[in-house]
Design a protein around this motif. Structure first.
Motif: not given
Length: 105
Positions: A38-39, A49-51, A80, A97-98, A101
């Motif tokens: 995820v990050a 962070v994953k988008a 990311y 933010w997490i 993600g």
């Protein structure tokens, strides 16, 4: 690479999210949610962070930078993106933010 103490700090800030863990990979630390990255935290302590298509506009609105690395002379870009630096100081922001993600994995 980010140090273990910083990773412990992040995990403590994110303790309200269950199933979150960390592991060294690719020469960096990665945060995992249920075995999915995820990050990524790089050596400068920047958090990527994953988008996905749905969440990417939120990162771009914050002038996020994309995670990239050089391998065999070729630049590789991953999905990311950096989060605002101040998010590390504010647990609610970091969690927000997490969670974005997690939504993207």
């Amino acid at each position: 690479m980010a140090d273990a103490e910083f990773i412990r700090f992040l995990l403590d800030q994110l303790s309200s999210i269950s199933n979150l863990s960390s592991k060294k990979m690719f020469g960096e630390y990665c945060l995992f949610y249920r075995d999915r990255i995820v990050a990524i935290i790089n050596k400068e302590y920047r958090i990527f962070v994953k988008a996905n298509d749905e969440t990417l506009p939120l990162f771009l609105a914050e002038n996020a930078e994309q995670f990239s690395y050089l391998a065999k002379g070729k630049l590789h870009k991953m999905h990311y993106w950096t989060i605002p630096e101040l998010a590390v100081e504010e647990p609610e922001e970091l969690i927000k933010w997490i969670r974005l993600g997690i939504q993207a994995v």
